[in-house]
Design a protein around this motif. Sequence first.
Motif, short mmCIF file in Angstrom:
data_model
loop_
_atom_site.label_atom_id
_atom_site.label_comp_id
_atom_site.label_asym_id
_atom_site.label_seq_id
_atom_site.Cartn_x
_atom_site.Cartn_y
_atom_site.Cartn_z
N PHE A 1 0.83 -1.20 0.00
CA PHE A 1 0.00 0.00 0.00
C PHE A 1 0.87 1.25 0.00
CE2 PHE A 1 -1.87 3.35 2.72
CZ PHE A 1 -2.97 3.71 1.95
N TYR A 2 1.84 1.32 0.92
CA TYR A 2 2.69 2.50 0.99
C TYR A 2 3.58 2.65 -0.25
CZ TYR A 2 1.45 3.62 5.80
OH TYR A 2 0.77 4.00 6.93
N LYS A 3 4.04 1.53 -0.78
CA LYS A 3 4.86 1.60 -2.00
C LYS A 3 4.06 2.22 -3.13
CE LYS A 3 7.63 -1.26 -5.13
NZ LYS A 3 8.11 -2.64 -5.46
N SER A 4 2.80 1.83 -3.26
CA SER A 4 1.94 2.39 -4.29
C SER A 4 1.70 3.88 -4.06
CB SER A 4 0.60 1.65 -4.31
OG SER A 4 -0.35 2.35 -5.10
N LEU A 5 1.42 4.26 -2.81
CA LEU A 5 1.11 5.65 -2.51
C LEU A 5 2.33 6.55 -2.71
CD1 LEU A 5 -1.50 6.95 -1.75
CD2 LEU A 5 -0.91 6.74 0.66
N ILE A 6 3.51 6.05 -2.36
CA ILE A 6 4.73 6.84 -2.57
C ILE A 6 5.01 7.01 -4.06
CG2 ILE A 6 7.22 6.90 -2.22
CD1 ILE A 6 6.74 5.35 0.41
N SER A 7 4.84 5.94 -4.82
CA SER A 7 5.04 6.03 -6.27
C SER A 7 4.07 7.03 -6.88
CB SER A 7 4.85 4.66 -6.91
OG SER A 7 5.83 3.75 -6.44
N THR A 8 2.84 7.04 -6.39
CA THR A 8 1.84 7.99 -6.87
C THR A 8 2.26 9.41 -6.54
OG1 THR A 8 0.11 6.34 -6.50
CG2 THR A 8 -0.60 8.61 -6.80
N PHE A 9 2.74 9.62 -5.31
CA PHE A 9 3.24 10.92 -4.87
C PHE A 9 4.37 11.41 -5.79
CE2 PHE A 9 6.41 13.29 -2.46
CZ PHE A 9 5.67 14.25 -1.78
N SER A 10 5.31 10.51 -6.09
CA SER A 10 6.47 10.89 -6.91
C SER A 10 6.06 11.20 -8.35
CB SER A 10 7.51 9.77 -6.89
OG SER A 10 8.01 9.58 -5.58
N GLU A 11 5.14 10.39 -8.91
CA GLU A 11 4.67 10.67 -10.27
C GLU A 11 3.91 11.99 -10.33
OE1 GLU A 11 3.22 8.07 -13.19
OE2 GLU A 11 3.82 6.26 -12.11
N LEU B 1 11.80 18.83 -8.27
CA LEU B 1 12.93 18.01 -7.83
C LEU B 1 12.87 17.77 -6.32
CD1 LEU B 1 15.54 16.54 -8.63
CD2 LEU B 1 16.78 18.65 -8.08
N ASP B 2 12.55 18.81 -5.55
CA ASP B 2 12.44 18.63 -4.11
C ASP B 2 11.40 17.58 -3.75
OD1 ASP B 2 14.44 20.36 -3.37
OD2 ASP B 2 13.12 22.06 -3.01
N TYR B 3 10.25 17.62 -4.41
CA TYR B 3 9.21 16.63 -4.12
C TYR B 3 9.62 15.23 -4.57
CZ TYR B 3 5.74 19.95 -2.41
OH TYR B 3 5.07 20.87 -1.66
N ILE B 4 10.34 15.15 -5.68
CA ILE B 4 10.83 13.84 -6.14
C ILE B 4 11.82 13.27 -5.13
CG2 ILE B 4 12.19 12.67 -7.92
CD1 ILE B 4 10.92 14.66 -9.94
N ILE B 5 12.72 14.11 -4.64
CA ILE B 5 13.67 13.66 -3.60
C ILE B 5 12.92 13.22 -2.36
CG2 ILE B 5 15.50 14.43 -2.03
CD1 ILE B 5 16.46 16.31 -4.27
N ALA B 6 11.90 14.00 -1.96
CA ALA B 6 11.11 13.64 -0.78
C ALA B 6 10.43 12.29 -0.98
CB ALA B 6 10.07 14.72 -0.49
N GLY B 7 9.85 12.08 -2.15
CA GLY B 7 9.18 10.81 -2.43
C GLY B 7 10.14 9.63 -2.39
N ASP B 8 11.29 9.79 -3.04
CA ASP B 8 12.28 8.70 -3.03
C ASP B 8 12.75 8.41 -1.61
OD1 ASP B 8 12.02 8.66 -5.76
OD2 ASP B 8 13.93 9.63 -6.18
#
Length: 521
Positions: A209-219, A271-278
């Motif tokens: 669940f969290y893996k999916s939500l983080i990937s969604t956040f990053s996309e 980029l900041d949000y992508i770093i946060a997501g990763d």
Amino acid sequence: MSPNSAPEIFTYADFDLQALCRRARTLRQGVSCVCNPDQQPNSGSFNWAIFITFEDGIRWVFRSPHHRTFMPIELGMKLLASEAATLRYLKAHSDVPVPEVYDYCASSENDIGIPFIIMSEASGRPLSKFWKSAGSSQPGLDIPSKAKVLTQLGAITWKLSQLRFDKIGSIFEEDGIFKIQECLSRGHVLHGRYDLDISRGPFTSETKFYKSLISTFSEHAEILQLSHHCFVAPVPILEDYQSITQYRTAVDLWSDFVTIGCKTDSSENRLDYIIAGDTLHDIIPRLQLPAIDRKTFPLCHADLSVNNIYVDDNYNITCIIDWAFASSIPESLLLAAPGLPQYRDEISLELLAPFINGFITAMPGSIEEKLIAKYRETLEHSQVSWRLSRLLNLDSINDYDLFATAWHSARPGEDMGKYFLQRRRSPHYTQVYLDVKQEDQPPSKIQKDEKDYFQNKDLRKTIAKKLTLMSEWKTQYAVDNAAKPLRRDMFVTSPALWKWIEQFMQEWTDMVDTPTKELRP
């Protein structure tokens, strides 16, 4: 109304009004009813509603999804089907006060001609009628009355915690059987996320669940609009300011700052949000989010607010409405106290205590003291879960602080600012930055938007440009080795900054108006 205009009731859709009344009469075994064609439908973000009145005075609600540009009707129909199934499940398996669903159809293939739910009218009045809104001059509920509401919400949360499923997802009904299917949580479908190619479950574990939500956040961070979300420049909040005037000035200054260079949808902000997501992929396993049972997953409302909670004149909860986006979730997320008055507002500590007490009091006396103590500890440490969910859903206005909570819980003592500075200039994120930068708006478009925005605002434009220069907005993300930024820290705006600028502006204005007046130190 002109002779050729359609009745008010058809404001949002054309449908067969006579077929609706026939269906309602049939559902009530022949009791006569009317549906006034001159009534103006009530409208929310996702649905509109009208009322059916029976001859004995009982009213029912007829709801249908809006045709919105930000949400395809196909998604609206899915949400309708899931909400109807969720309400029926709650009626069958709990005493949580919810509307009764008499009939629904999640497609237009019916005699009425549009997707719909027919349900009972919520008794009482919305809590929003009593709860003071931020910035309102009207008196609101006192603390004891708010505590009474939170105590009841704690008890309802206990009841929801006992409705368990073996998967994380939303409830649907097929031939009278309730099933967990794809997850229609806010984090998976709102803000344009419904169009992303992501895993939507159902999920068999918290990890998935969290893996999916983080990937969604990053996309989302990479390709969707970020609206008001600027990682290093959180939107000011009223509670940090001494007056509504000071708060509004801070919001204006924030808007000036992010307008320069179109910061929110810029490659730098993305980029900041992508770093946060990763980084969240690494952080969440370290958080050890508290839970009593990790093998099954409780049902959650997902959108509690003072608009969706109905109460009587004594502030007893009479009904909870709007169960769209409801799903089963990790237990730690359910046990976080709801945000009030609105979904994104974190409740105060003085209201957290009655929520916890309401939850504990609702537990049967047969439960062991050791388990009660474990629940209480989990509830008392639910802040991290609440903030994490708001961050992942992008349902707040201060993403930096939300991320910082998760960071410091998982990596106590580590310098978050230094971490971000290092990541921004690493080879991997340098390439990510260059890739994302290709989608930035053309300079000519940015300059035109700035010119239009700052008409007759010369001083504010000058301040916003100076602040941008001071922040070294571009050089902090520099990919040119020859660039040597002066800053050695991560620039983040704060209430103190906006207050200082406001004071400077006032003193500057006073000096211009009175040339002999000296600026205060």
